[in-house]
Scaffold this motif. Structure first.
Motif, PDB file in Angstrom:
ATOM      1  N   HIS A 132      38.387  38.556  34.748  1.00 36.65           N
ATOM      2  CA  HIS A 132      37.603  38.817  33.543  1.00 36.65           C
ATOM      3  C   HIS A 132      37.514  40.293  33.212  1.00 36.65           C
ATOM      4  CE1 HIS A 132      36.159  34.827  32.498  1.00 36.65           C
ATOM      5  NE2 HIS A 132      36.156  34.579  33.788  1.00 36.65           N
ATOM      6  N   SER A 133      37.622  41.144  34.210  1.00 37.13           N
ATOM      7  CA  SER A 133      37.532  42.580  33.981  1.00 37.13           C
ATOM      8  C   SER A 133      38.193  43.285  35.159  1.00 37.13           C
ATOM      9  CB  SER A 133      36.062  43.006  33.852  1.00 37.13           C
ATOM     10  OG  SER A 133      35.426  42.981  35.123  1.00 37.13           O
ATOM     11  N   ALA A 134      38.107  44.590  35.138  1.00 39.09           N
ATOM     12  CA  ALA A 134      38.668  45.366  36.238  1.00 39.09           C
ATOM     13  C   ALA A 134      37.877  45.187  37.524  1.00 39.09           C
ATOM     14  CB  ALA A 134      38.712  46.844  35.855  1.00 39.09           C
ATOM     15  N   VAL A 135      36.675  44.591  37.430  1.00 37.67           N
ATOM     16  CA  VAL A 135      35.842  44.454  38.627  1.00 37.67           C
ATOM     17  C   VAL A 135      35.468  43.014  38.957  1.00 37.67           C
ATOM     18  CG1 VAL A 135      34.883  46.778  38.417  1.00 37.67           C
ATOM     19  CG2 VAL A 135      33.671  44.843  37.376  1.00 37.67           C
ATOM     20  N   SER A 136      35.804  42.052  38.081  1.00 35.49           N
ATOM     21  CA  SER A 136      35.342  40.681  38.354  1.00 35.49           C
ATOM     22  C   SER A 136      36.399  39.636  38.042  1.00 35.49           C
ATOM     23  CB  SER A 136      34.077  40.371  37.549  1.00 35.49           C
ATOM     24  OG  SER A 136      34.367  40.277  36.171  1.00 35.49           O
ATOM     25  N   ALA A 137      36.292  38.539  38.791  1.00 32.31           N
ATOM     26  CA  ALA A 137      37.169  37.387  38.594  1.00 32.31           C
ATOM     27  C   ALA A 137      36.360  36.128  38.840  1.00 32.31           C
ATOM     28  CB  ALA A 137      38.366  37.454  39.546  1.00 32.31           C
ATOM     29  N   LEU A 158      41.648  39.791  46.114  1.00 33.99           N
ATOM     30  CA  LEU A 158      40.812  40.530  45.157  1.00 33.99           C
ATOM     31  C   LEU A 158      40.354  41.866  45.744  1.00 33.99           C
ATOM     32  CD1 LEU A 158      38.703  37.592  43.699  1.00 33.99           C
ATOM     33  CD2 LEU A 158      40.491  38.904  42.518  1.00 33.99           C
ATOM     34  N   ARG A 159      40.020  41.887  47.024  1.00 32.82           N
ATOM     35  CA  ARG A 159      39.627  43.147  47.659  1.00 32.82           C
ATOM     36  C   ARG A 159      40.781  44.142  47.628  1.00 32.82           C
ATOM     37  NH1 ARG A 159      37.179  39.475  51.533  1.00 32.82           N
ATOM     38  NH2 ARG A 159      34.933  39.454  51.135  1.00 32.82           N
ATOM     39  N   GLN A 160      42.001  43.667  47.893  1.00 37.61           N
ATOM     40  CA  GLN A 160      43.172  44.549  47.821  1.00 37.61           C
ATOM     41  C   GLN A 160      43.358  45.086  46.406  1.00 37.61           C
ATOM     42  OE1 GLN A 160      46.383  42.071  49.269  1.00 37.61           O
ATOM     43  NE2 GLN A 160      46.299  43.078  51.267  1.00 37.61           N
ATOM     44  N   GLU A 161      43.022  44.269  45.420  1.00 35.29           N
ATOM     45  CA  GLU A 161      43.134  44.674  44.014  1.00 35.29           C
ATOM     46  C   GLU A 161      41.937  45.510  43.565  1.00 35.29           C
ATOM     47  OE1 GLU A 161      45.804  43.852  41.776  1.00 35.29           O
ATOM     48  OE2 GLU A 161      46.719  43.431  43.740  1.00 35.29           O
ATOM     49  N   ARG A 162      40.989  45.713  44.478  1.00 34.20           N
ATOM     50  CA  ARG A 162      39.784  46.524  44.260  1.00 34.20           C
ATOM     51  C   ARG A 162      38.800  45.916  43.267  1.00 34.20           C
ATOM     52  NH1 ARG A 162      43.108  49.964  46.598  1.00 34.20           N
ATOM     53  NH2 ARG A 162      42.488  51.918  47.485  1.00 34.20           N
ATOM     54  N   LEU A 163      38.783  44.590  43.182  1.00 30.07           N
ATOM     55  CA  LEU A 163      37.742  43.943  42.398  1.00 30.07           C
ATOM     56  C   LEU A 163      36.478  43.868  43.244  1.00 30.07           C
ATOM     57  CD1 LEU A 163      40.419  43.022  40.908  1.00 30.07           C
ATOM     58  CD2 LEU A 163      38.973  41.242  39.968  1.00 30.07           C
ATOM     59  N   LYS A 164      35.328  43.793  42.582  1.00 37.36           N
ATOM     60  CA  LYS A 164      34.053  43.869  43.293  1.00 37.36           C
ATOM     61  C   LYS A 164      33.277  42.563  43.316  1.00 37.36           C
ATOM     62  CE  LYS A 164      33.398  48.732  42.212  1.00 37.36           C
ATOM     63  NZ  LYS A 164      32.502  49.708  41.592  1.00 37.36           N
ATOM     64  N   ALA A 177      25.399  26.689  35.912  1.00 37.12           N
ATOM     65  CA  ALA A 177      24.912  27.739  36.788  1.00 37.12           C
ATOM     66  C   ALA A 177      26.086  28.628  37.200  1.00 37.12           C
ATOM     67  CB  ALA A 177      24.276  27.129  38.036  1.00 37.12           C
ATOM     68  N   TYR A 178      25.814  29.914  37.222  1.00 41.53           N
ATOM     69  CA  TYR A 178      26.811  30.884  37.661  1.00 41.53           C
ATOM     70  C   TYR A 178      26.418  31.387  39.043  1.00 41.53           C
ATOM     71  CZ  TYR A 178      28.442  31.033  32.853  1.00 41.53           C
ATOM     72  OH  TYR A 178      28.932  30.694  31.622  1.00 41.53           O
ATOM     73  N   TYR A 179      27.364  31.316  39.963  1.00 41.38           N
ATOM     74  CA  TYR A 179      27.167  31.785  41.324  1.00 41.38           C
ATOM     75  C   TYR A 179      28.062  33.011  41.515  1.00 41.38           C
ATOM     76  CZ  TYR A 179      24.577  27.618  42.606  1.00 41.38           C
ATOM     77  OH  TYR A 179      23.620  26.638  42.694  1.00 41.38           O
ATOM     78  N   LEU A 180      27.517  34.029  42.150  1.00 44.99           N
ATOM     79  CA  LEU A 180      28.214  35.302  42.305  1.00 44.99           C
ATOM     80  C   LEU A 180      28.310  35.672  43.776  1.00 44.99           C
ATOM     81  CD1 LEU A 180      29.272  37.928  40.804  1.00 44.99           C
ATOM     82  CD2 LEU A 180      26.959  38.815  41.196  1.00 44.99           C
ATOM     83  N   LYS A 181      29.437  36.309  44.119  1.00 47.22           N
ATOM     84  CA  LYS A 181      29.616  36.837  45.471  1.00 47.22           C
ATOM     85  C   LYS A 181      30.170  38.238  45.367  1.00 47.22           C
ATOM     86  CE  LYS A 181      31.648  35.985  49.969  1.00 47.22           C
ATOM     87  NZ  LYS A 181      32.417  35.045  50.785  1.00 47.22           N
ATOM     88  N   PRO A 182      29.425  39.219  45.872  1.00 44.89           N
ATOM     89  CA  PRO A 182      30.006  40.568  45.939  1.00 44.89           C
ATOM     90  C   PRO A 182      31.131  40.583  46.964  1.00 44.89           C
ATOM     91  CG  PRO A 182      27.617  40.626  46.222  1.00 44.89           C
ATOM     92  CD  PRO A 182      28.053  39.194  46.317  1.00 44.89           C
TER      93      PRO A 182
END
Length: 155
Positions: A65-70, A98-104, A149-154
């Motif tokens: 969805h962005s440079a920091v989220s998927a 995703l971590r390798q791609e530097r997403l947060k 519902a949206y669930y998020l994981k840093p």
């Protein structure tokens, strides 16, 4: 378990697997119009497969969805292989990528916790065990009779 997780580069293979899994998982994917949309997205989105014994048993579609989220856009595991760690392995592989791609952040959307439908209680429990937390709810009555519902994981 003996599972292998890998990116699936073939759009046609992704679509075939998704269509097979949706047919085998009617408790989660019982809406033909939605299933057609998911199948179309399988040809476009990034995808990972879980294989055991040389056969694909699970699929995860990922939407950036962005440079920091998927978002985990779609996840299904063959019901004969539920509770064997394939879903967990798929999510883990995607998190590593995703971590390798530097997403947060990684998120997933599902039915609201107030919804009593048992298969989605298991879905929410699965994501919660993996460290996802409920962060937002939305009334989806315009598109569906269910709240989301949206669930998020840093990461």
């Amino acid at each position: 378990m003996g599972a292998s997780i890998a990116r699936e580069e073939d759009p046609a293979a992704r679509r075939r697997l998704l269509e097979d899994l949706t047919a085998r998982l009617p408790e989660w994917f019982g809406q033909p119009q939605s299933n057609r949309h998911y199948a179309e997205q399988a040809e476009i989105l990034d995808a990972w497969t879980a294989r055991t014994g040389g056969s694909a048993r699970g699929l995860l579609l990922l939407k950036k969805h962005s440079a920091v989220s998927a978002e985990i856009y779609w996840l299904g595991v063959d019901p004969d292989h539920h509770r064997q760690g394939l879903g967990r392995a798929l999510v883990g592989a995607v998190e590593g990528w995703l971590r390798q791609e530097r997403l947060k952040y990684l998120f997933v959307m599902t039915l609201h916790p107030d919804d009593p439908y048992e298969p989605y209680r298991r879905t929410r429990a699965f994501y919660e065990r993996l460290g996802f937390e409920l962060v937002l709810t939305r009334d989806a009555r315009g598109a569906s009779p269910n709240s989301l519902a949206y669930y998020l994981k840093p990461l």
